[in-house]
Design a protein around this motif. Sequence first.
Motif, PDB file in Angstrom:
ATOM      1  N   MET A  84      10.023  -2.106  -7.557  1.00  0.00           N
ATOM      2  CA  MET A  84       9.239  -2.156  -6.329  1.00  0.00           C
ATOM      3  C   MET A  84       8.239  -3.308  -6.370  1.00  0.00           C
ATOM      4  O   MET A  84       8.098  -4.057  -5.404  1.00  0.00           O
ATOM      5  CB  MET A  84       8.488  -0.837  -6.115  1.00  0.00           C
ATOM      6  N   LEU A  85       7.553  -3.468  -7.498  1.00  0.00           N
ATOM      7  CA  LEU A  85       6.562  -4.537  -7.609  1.00  0.00           C
ATOM      8  C   LEU A  85       7.206  -5.919  -7.533  1.00  0.00           C
ATOM      9  O   LEU A  85       6.661  -6.839  -6.923  1.00  0.00           O
ATOM     10  CB  LEU A  85       5.748  -4.370  -8.894  1.00  0.00           C
ATOM     11  N   GLU A  86       8.385  -6.062  -8.131  1.00  0.00           N
ATOM     12  CA  GLU A  86       9.109  -7.333  -8.033  1.00  0.00           C
ATOM     13  C   GLU A  86       9.568  -7.571  -6.594  1.00  0.00           C
ATOM     14  O   GLU A  86       9.496  -8.707  -6.096  1.00  0.00           O
ATOM     15  CB  GLU A  86      10.295  -7.333  -8.999  1.00  0.00           C
ATOM     16  N   ASP A  87      10.005  -6.514  -5.918  1.00  0.00           N
ATOM     17  CA  ASP A  87      10.469  -6.635  -4.532  1.00  0.00           C
ATOM     18  C   ASP A  87       9.374  -7.128  -3.590  1.00  0.00           C
ATOM     19  O   ASP A  87       9.667  -7.784  -2.592  1.00  0.00           O
ATOM     20  CB  ASP A  87      11.000  -5.287  -4.006  1.00  0.00           C
ATOM     21  N   VAL A  88       8.114  -6.804  -3.892  1.00  0.00           N
ATOM     22  CA  VAL A  88       7.019  -7.211  -3.001  1.00  0.00           C
ATOM     23  C   VAL A  88       6.344  -8.503  -3.464  1.00  0.00           C
ATOM     24  O   VAL A  88       5.300  -8.886  -2.938  1.00  0.00           O
ATOM     25  CB  VAL A  88       5.975  -6.089  -2.792  1.00  0.00           C
ATOM     26  N   GLY A  89       6.948  -9.184  -4.449  1.00  0.00           N
ATOM     27  CA  GLY A  89       6.499 -10.523  -4.783  1.00  0.00           C
ATOM     28  C   GLY A  89       5.747 -10.713  -6.084  1.00  0.00           C
ATOM     29  O   GLY A  89       5.375 -11.840  -6.424  1.00  0.00           O
ATOM     30  N   PHE A  90       5.496  -9.638  -6.827  1.00  0.00           N
ATOM     31  CA  PHE A  90       4.849  -9.823  -8.128  1.00  0.00           C
ATOM     32  C   PHE A  90       5.868 -10.357  -9.119  1.00  0.00           C
ATOM     33  O   PHE A  90       7.057 -10.069  -9.025  1.00  0.00           O
ATOM     34  CB  PHE A  90       4.249  -8.507  -8.631  1.00  0.00           C
ATOM     35  N   GLN A  91       5.394 -11.131 -10.083  1.00  0.00           N
ATOM     36  CA  GLN A  91       6.280 -11.730 -11.076  1.00  0.00           C
ATOM     37  C   GLN A  91       5.905 -11.244 -12.469  1.00  0.00           C
ATOM     38  O   GLN A  91       4.796 -10.771 -12.702  1.00  0.00           O
ATOM     39  CB  GLN A  91       6.186 -13.252 -11.001  1.00  0.00           C
ATOM     40  N   ASN A  92       6.846 -11.406 -13.408  1.00  0.00           N
ATOM     41  CA  ASN A  92       6.636 -11.030 -14.807  1.00  0.00           C
ATOM     42  C   ASN A  92       6.067  -9.618 -14.932  1.00  0.00           C
ATOM     43  O   ASN A  92       5.116  -9.390 -15.688  1.00  0.00           O
ATOM     44  CB  ASN A  92       5.723 -12.044 -15.513  1.00  0.00           C
ATOM     45  N   VAL A  93       6.632  -8.681 -14.205  1.00  0.00           N
ATOM     46  CA  VAL A  93       6.161  -7.304 -14.208  1.00  0.00           C
ATOM     47  C   VAL A  93       6.554  -6.642 -15.528  1.00  0.00           C
ATOM     48  O   VAL A  93       7.708  -6.682 -15.932  1.00  0.00           O
ATOM     49  CB  VAL A  93       6.745  -6.512 -13.024  1.00  0.00           C
ATOM     50  N   GLN A  94       5.558  -6.056 -16.184  1.00  0.00           N
ATOM     51  CA  GLN A  94       5.791  -5.385 -17.467  1.00  0.00           C
ATOM     52  C   GLN A  94       5.005  -4.083 -17.465  1.00  0.00           C
ATOM     53  O   GLN A  94       3.795  -4.084 -17.243  1.00  0.00           O
ATOM     54  CB  GLN A  94       5.342  -6.277 -18.618  1.00  0.00           C
ATOM     55  N   THR A  95       5.685  -2.974 -17.730  1.00  0.00           N
ATOM     56  CA  THR A  95       5.006  -1.683 -17.801  1.00  0.00           C
ATOM     57  C   THR A  95       4.761  -1.328 -19.263  1.00  0.00           C
ATOM     58  O   THR A  95       5.474  -1.779 -20.157  1.00  0.00           O
ATOM     59  CB  THR A  95       5.833  -0.567 -17.128  1.00  0.00           C
ATOM     60  N   TYR A  96       3.734  -0.499 -19.464  1.00  0.00           N
ATOM     61  CA  TYR A  96       3.444  -0.007 -20.806  1.00  0.00           C
ATOM     62  C   TYR A  96       3.233   1.497 -20.722  1.00  0.00           C
ATOM     63  O   TYR A  96       2.345   1.962 -20.015  1.00  0.00           O
ATOM     64  CB  TYR A  96       2.205  -0.685 -21.394  1.00  0.00           C
ATOM     65  N   ILE A  97       4.014   2.239 -21.423  1.00  0.00           N
ATOM     66  CA  ILE A  97       4.099   3.699 -21.438  1.00  0.00           C
ATOM     67  C   ILE A  97       4.187   4.269 -20.017  1.00  0.00           C
ATOM     68  O   ILE A  97       4.089   3.549 -19.043  1.00  0.00           O
ATOM     69  CB  ILE A  97       3.022   4.395 -22.317  1.00  0.00           C
ATOM     70  N   GLN A  98       4.423   5.546 -19.926  1.00  0.00           N
ATOM     71  CA  GLN A  98       4.740   6.184 -18.645  1.00  0.00           C
ATOM     72  C   GLN A  98       3.524   6.518 -17.785  1.00  0.00           C
ATOM     73  O   GLN A  98       3.668   7.016 -16.687  1.00  0.00           O
ATOM     74  CB  GLN A  98       5.518   7.481 -18.896  1.00  0.00           C
ATOM     75  N   SER A  99       2.320   6.258 -18.283  1.00  0.00           N
ATOM     76  CA  SER A  99       1.139   6.730 -17.573  1.00  0.00           C
ATOM     77  C   SER A  99       0.508   5.717 -16.630  1.00  0.00           C
ATOM     78  O   SER A  99      -0.636   5.867 -16.226  1.00  0.00           O
ATOM     79  CB  SER A  99       0.096   7.229 -18.578  1.00  0.00           C
ATOM     80  N   GLY A 100       1.221   4.662 -16.291  1.00  0.00           N
ATOM     81  CA  GLY A 100       0.752   3.772 -15.235  1.00  0.00           C
ATOM     82  C   GLY A 100      -0.085   2.601 -15.680  1.00  0.00           C
ATOM     83  O   GLY A 100      -1.177   2.370 -15.162  1.00  0.00           O
ATOM     84  N   ASN A 101       0.414   1.826 -16.605  1.00  0.00           N
ATOM     85  CA  ASN A 101      -0.216   0.577 -17.029  1.00  0.00           C
ATOM     86  C   ASN A 101       0.796  -0.519 -16.737  1.00  0.00           C
ATOM     87  O   ASN A 101       1.871  -0.534 -17.333  1.00  0.00           O
ATOM     88  CB  ASN A 101      -0.537   0.614 -18.526  1.00  0.00           C
ATOM     89  N   VAL A 102       0.448  -1.433 -15.825  1.00  0.00           N
ATOM     90  CA  VAL A 102       1.422  -2.422 -15.383  1.00  0.00           C
ATOM     91  C   VAL A 102       0.792  -3.817 -15.336  1.00  0.00           C
ATOM     92  O   VAL A 102      -0.223  -4.023 -14.659  1.00  0.00           O
ATOM     93  CB  VAL A 102       1.965  -2.095 -13.969  1.00  0.00           C
ATOM     94  N   PHE A 103       1.400  -4.745 -16.048  1.00  0.00           N
ATOM     95  CA  PHE A 103       0.999  -6.147 -15.974  1.00  0.00           C
ATOM     96  C   PHE A 103       1.798  -6.804 -14.856  1.00  0.00           C
ATOM     97  O   PHE A 103       3.017  -6.603 -14.770  1.00  0.00           O
ATOM     98  CB  PHE A 103       1.306  -6.873 -17.288  1.00  0.00           C
ATOM     99  N   VAL A 104       1.115  -7.586 -14.020  1.00  0.00           N
ATOM    100  CA  VAL A 104       1.790  -8.338 -12.966  1.00  0.00           C
ATOM    101  C   VAL A 104       1.173  -9.725 -12.876  1.00  0.00           C
ATOM    102  O   VAL A 104      -0.022  -9.900 -13.110  1.00  0.00           O
ATOM    103  CB  VAL A 104       1.692  -7.647 -11.582  1.00  0.00           C
TER     104      VAL A 104
END
Length: 180
Positions: free
Chosen positions: A27-47
């Motif tokens: 979803m984040l890539e679809d709306v234009g964010f790049q290099n999306v990386q998640t960390y664990i399941q609790s909602g930590n996302v690098f964009v």
Amino acid sequence: MKTHLALLRGINVSGHNMIKMDALKTMLEDVGFQNVQTYIQSGNVFVDSEDESPSAVGFKIKQEIFKRFGHEVPVVVIGKEDLEACFKNNPYLKENHADTKKLYVAFISKELASGALNDLKMSQVKPDEASIDASRIYIKYDVGAGKTKFDQKYIEKKLNVTATIRNWNTVSNLHALFSK
């Protein structure tokens, strides 16, 4: 292009606000964010984003999560400098034999006023301790996070802010990922 860390509050906790990290990343890539990386399941996302404003990035993420998944999810967005400040300014790390398992950081949606610690009414949550630095609250729990009134709801109510709390292990790992 600036790298942001989005801290989503309350997803994938006890079966509520379930969002698979792969779906969130797509979803984040679809709306234009790049290099999306998640960390664990609790909602930590690098964009990575052209937008340098953390609040604008957070608003966009929150809006898109609601559109795509139907969940109202508070989002606090920080930068690498915020995580570096955690290590530099956390007073509890300077204590001899600091028990990092009892250390947490509440990331706040805005910079806090100098009197915010008084507004927290820490006498109501003793023996837990807190220290404020800009838009972060360093927390030292006496027993543990699961046995305290001093949680994100308490902070939000007392300070009228959005807050999300991470344990010190997670903060350390996020910092390491930001430094790569």
